[in-house]
Design a protein around this motif. Sequence first.
Motif, PDB file in Angstrom:
ATOM      1  N   GLY A  44       0.982  -1.215  -0.011  1.00 31.64           N
ATOM      2  CA  GLY A  44      -0.069  -0.114  -0.106  1.00 31.64           C
ATOM      3  C   GLY A  44       0.932   1.194  -0.031  1.00 31.64           C
ATOM      4  O   GLY A  44       2.120   1.034  -0.229  1.00 31.64           O
ATOM      5  N   ALA A  45       0.443   2.448   0.370  1.00 35.19           N
ATOM      6  CA  ALA A  45       0.968   3.528   0.332  1.00 35.19           C
ATOM      7  C   ALA A  45       0.830   4.278   1.682  1.00 35.19           C
ATOM      8  O   ALA A  45      -0.430   4.421   2.458  1.00 35.19           O
ATOM      9  CB  ALA A  45       0.238   4.565  -0.660  1.00 35.19           C
ATOM     10  N   VAL A  46       2.038   4.555   2.252  1.00 32.70           N
ATOM     11  CA  VAL A  46       2.067   5.297   3.610  1.00 32.70           C
ATOM     12  C   VAL A  46       3.137   6.336   3.471  1.00 32.70           C
ATOM     13  O   VAL A  46       4.004   6.561   2.495  1.00 32.70           O
ATOM     14  CB  VAL A  46       2.499   4.186   4.616  1.00 32.70           C
ATOM     15  N   GLN A  47       3.047   7.258   4.616  1.00 31.76           N
ATOM     16  CA  GLN A  47       3.949   8.419   4.728  1.00 31.76           C
ATOM     17  C   GLN A  47       5.354   7.956   5.273  1.00 31.76           C
ATOM     18  O   GLN A  47       5.451   6.993   5.695  1.00 31.76           O
ATOM     19  CB  GLN A  47       3.378   9.427   5.497  1.00 31.76           C
ATOM     20  N   PRO A  48       6.346   8.843   4.853  1.00 34.50           N
ATOM     21  CA  PRO A  48       7.452   8.397   5.591  1.00 34.50           C
ATOM     22  C   PRO A  48       7.488   8.418   7.119  1.00 34.50           C
ATOM     23  O   PRO A  48       6.757   9.223   7.752  1.00 34.50           O
ATOM     24  CB  PRO A  48       8.520   9.558   4.978  1.00 34.50           C
ATOM     25  N   GLY A  49       8.128   7.534   7.801  1.00 31.46           N
ATOM     26  CA  GLY A  49       8.023   7.235   9.057  1.00 31.46           C
ATOM     27  C   GLY A  49       7.024   6.225   9.603  1.00 31.46           C
ATOM     28  O   GLY A  49       6.806   5.658  10.642  1.00 31.46           O
ATOM     29  N   GLY A  50       6.291   5.751   8.568  1.00 32.60           N
ATOM     30  CA  GLY A  50       4.874   4.953   8.859  1.00 32.60           C
ATOM     31  C   GLY A  50       5.308   3.396   8.811  1.00 32.60           C
ATOM     32  O   GLY A  50       6.470   3.240   8.650  1.00 32.60           O
ATOM     33  N   SER A  51       4.615   2.562   8.764  1.00 29.74           N
ATOM     34  CA  SER A  51       4.588   1.052   9.045  1.00 29.74           C
ATOM     35  C   SER A  51       3.746   0.321   8.113  1.00 29.74           C
ATOM     36  O   SER A  51       2.641   0.804   7.815  1.00 29.74           O
ATOM     37  CB  SER A  51       4.604   0.763  10.481  1.00 29.74           C
ATOM     38  N   LEU A  52       4.292  -0.845   7.707  1.00 28.41           N
ATOM     39  CA  LEU A  52       3.446  -1.684   7.008  1.00 28.41           C
ATOM     40  C   LEU A  52       3.954  -3.104   7.132  1.00 28.41           C
ATOM     41  O   LEU A  52       5.030  -3.451   7.418  1.00 28.41           O
ATOM     42  CB  LEU A  52       3.681  -1.253   5.391  1.00 28.41           C
ATOM     43  N   ARG A  53       2.965  -4.091   7.159  1.00 27.56           N
ATOM     44  CA  ARG A  53       3.209  -5.490   7.160  1.00 27.56           C
ATOM     45  C   ARG A  53       2.965  -6.180   6.007  1.00 27.56           C
ATOM     46  O   ARG A  53       1.753  -6.330   5.725  1.00 27.56           O
ATOM     47  CB  ARG A  53       2.650  -6.143   8.545  1.00 27.56           C
ATOM     48  N   LEU A  54       3.823  -6.874   5.219  1.00 26.67           N
ATOM     49  CA  LEU A  54       3.592  -7.766   4.182  1.00 26.67           C
ATOM     50  C   LEU A  54       3.501  -9.138   4.514  1.00 26.67           C
ATOM     51  O   LEU A  54       4.086  -9.587   5.763  1.00 26.67           O
ATOM     52  CB  LEU A  54       4.742  -7.740   3.180  1.00 26.67           C
ATOM     53  N   SER A  55       2.627  -9.869   3.779  1.00 26.96           N
ATOM     54  CA  SER A  55       2.322 -11.395   4.271  1.00 26.96           C
ATOM     55  C   SER A  55       2.618 -11.979   2.689  1.00 26.96           C
ATOM     56  O   SER A  55       2.307 -11.731   1.784  1.00 26.96           O
ATOM     57  CB  SER A  55       0.865 -11.490   4.495  1.00 26.96           C
TER      58      SER A  55
END
Length: 121
Positions: A10-21
């Motif tokens: 997805g799309a997030v701002q710098p400093g953000g988090s994301l979890r891929l599966s």
Amino acid sequence: QVQLVESGGGAVQPGGSLRLSCAASGTPFSSLNMAWFRQAPGKERESVASITRNGRETYYADSVKGRFTISRDNANNTVYLQMDRLEPDDTAIYYCGADSWRVWSLLYDWWGQGTQVTISS
């Protein structure tokens, strides 16, 4: 044969988090080393992280060390990539890979279709 399906991009701002599966099927998951790769537009594919069959050993690219964490759940045939403190340079298509032997390599035997990760303000 092994089938791999990534999700969680997805799309997030710098400093953000994301979890891929990455869900695997077709071959006993516990027999496979797993890894994450990424490729940005106009750039070469690079290894991001890998994890051995039982999860005892993990490896990371210097660019993501301390920010990304690879893990696996053998009971659910899934490998994860937790991405924290994301930076614009992390923008890429992220691919899941599986291999019966290799651990840190661009020559993994099987690949998923990829999931887009975009970091921007």
